[in-house]
Design an enzyme around this catalytic site. Structure first.
Site, PDB file in Angstrom:
ATOM      1  N   SER A 142      60.664  13.627  62.334  1.00  0.00           N
ATOM      2  CA  SER A 142      61.459  13.485  61.113  1.00  0.00           C
ATOM      3  C   SER A 142      62.899  13.077  61.456  1.00  0.00           C
ATOM      4  CB  SER A 142      61.398  14.787  60.319  1.00  0.00           C
ATOM      5  OG  SER A 142      61.929  14.641  59.029  1.00  0.00           O
ATOM      6  N   GLU A 237      52.908  10.114  53.661  1.00  0.00           N
ATOM      7  CA  GLU A 237      54.342  10.382  53.795  1.00  0.00           C
ATOM      8  C   GLU A 237      55.190   9.356  53.056  1.00  0.00           C
ATOM      9  OE1 GLU A 237      55.940  11.565  57.512  1.00  0.00           O
ATOM     10  OE2 GLU A 237      53.980  11.589  58.484  1.00  0.00           O
ATOM     11  N   HIS A 267      53.934  14.866  56.037  1.00  0.00           N
ATOM     12  CA  HIS A 267      55.089  14.800  56.922  1.00  0.00           C
ATOM     13  C   HIS A 267      54.980  15.799  58.069  1.00  0.00           C
ATOM     14  CE1 HIS A 267      59.070  13.365  57.760  1.00  0.00           C
ATOM     15  NE2 HIS A 267      59.616  14.563  57.685  1.00  0.00           N
TER      16      HIS A 267
END
Length: 294
Positions: A142, A237, A267
């Site tokens: 991320s 995502e 995610h």
């Protein structure tokens, strides 16, 4: 294609909803940070070896000659060695090498480029400690994936030797949030809606920060002559578009990129070990790292 098993992902989605669904205007940042840590770690506390990386709190996971410098995710506002320690331990086991995690400074208390300053400091500490670049990889999930890529760009700007591989999980590398997937995956992603992403950008950069700067959005940087990049991302995502843009630009610049899109996955799904896809993804990442630096 559907996920390998529907029930595990339903359980994960319920856990996410139970955590994030409680957050409101009265929820403090510290409460969010603790909830995020509990969610991502799943309560696991793997063994680690604390380290002082030139004044930055760090920890080693696993054993082996190769080293992975890992940047945890959390939107630059959350996350820590504690939250992502289990993931780092899983990567260390899958790759049969050491993983170094570190607690970079978080926004909004410490705005950009504080996290990047810390990351490059740890990177220098590894090199100064005798870790050879050919035995070194860098990775993250991320926001941590964006930080990892920005660290490589900055290392090159500072004439430092580059690592031998870059591994990115669900990378958030575009603070301009331009991806079409923010719309096409909005109903599928329980964590990273575009309005929340833009709030994180403001918290990280402040009012005067430039989201287009390559050290904030490394997808905008010079992606030529970089180490090989491996990207694992879920098809559900909203930041899937970041992966598509990064892969296209890196390949156009002549950098080797391997992208794996996991059907039905959300995610940074690798933090949920109950998912068969998580275990399969980590096994592939481990094999990639062994092939590159093992």
């Amino acid at each position: 294609m559907s996920p390998m098993g529907d029930e595990p992902i339903k359980t994960v989605l319920a856990r996410i909803s139970a955590t994030v669904g409680q957050w409101g205007r009265e929820t403090t940042l510290e409460q969010m940070r603790q909830g995020f840590a509990d969610l991502v770690s799943g309560g696991r506390r793997p063994p680690l070896r604390p380290a002082d990386a030139d004044g930055i709190p760090a920890a080693w996971f696993g054993e082996g000659d190769g080293v992975v410098l890992y940047c945890h995710g959390g939107g630059y506002q959350m996350g820590s060695i504690a939250s992502h320690g289990p993931l780092m331990a899983d990567i260390a086991e899958a790759a049969d090498m050491r993983v170094l995690g570190f607690d970079y400074r978080l926004a909004p208390e410490h705005r950009h480029p504080a996290a990047l300053d810390d990351a490059i400091r740890v990177y220098r500490w590894l090199l100064d400690g005798g870790i050879r670049p050919e035995r070194l990889a860098i990775g993250g999930d991320s926001a941590g994936a964006g930080l990892a890529l920005a660290t490589v760009l900055r290392a090159r700007a500072e004439n430092l030797p580059l690592p031998s591989a870059i591994v990115l999980l669900s990378p958030w590398v575009d603070m301009e949030a331009r991806g079409h997937s923010y719309k096409t995956r909005a109903a599928l992603d329980p964590l990273t809606q575009r309005d929340k992403v833009l709030m994180m950008v403001r918290a990280c950069l402040g009012r005067d920060g430039d989201p287009a700067h390559p050290w904030a959005s490394p997808v905008n940087g010079d992606l030529s002559d970089l180490p090989p990049i491996l990207i694992h991302v879920g098809d559900h995502e909203t930041v899937l578009g970041d992966t598509e843009l990064l892969a296209a630009r890196a390949r156009a610049a002549g950098t080797e990129v391997e992208t794996v899109v996991w059907p039905g996955m959300i995610h940074h799904f690798q933090v949920f070990p109950e998912l068969a896809e998580s275990r399969a993804s980590l096994a592939q990442i481990g094999a990639y790292l062994r092939d590159r630096i093992g």
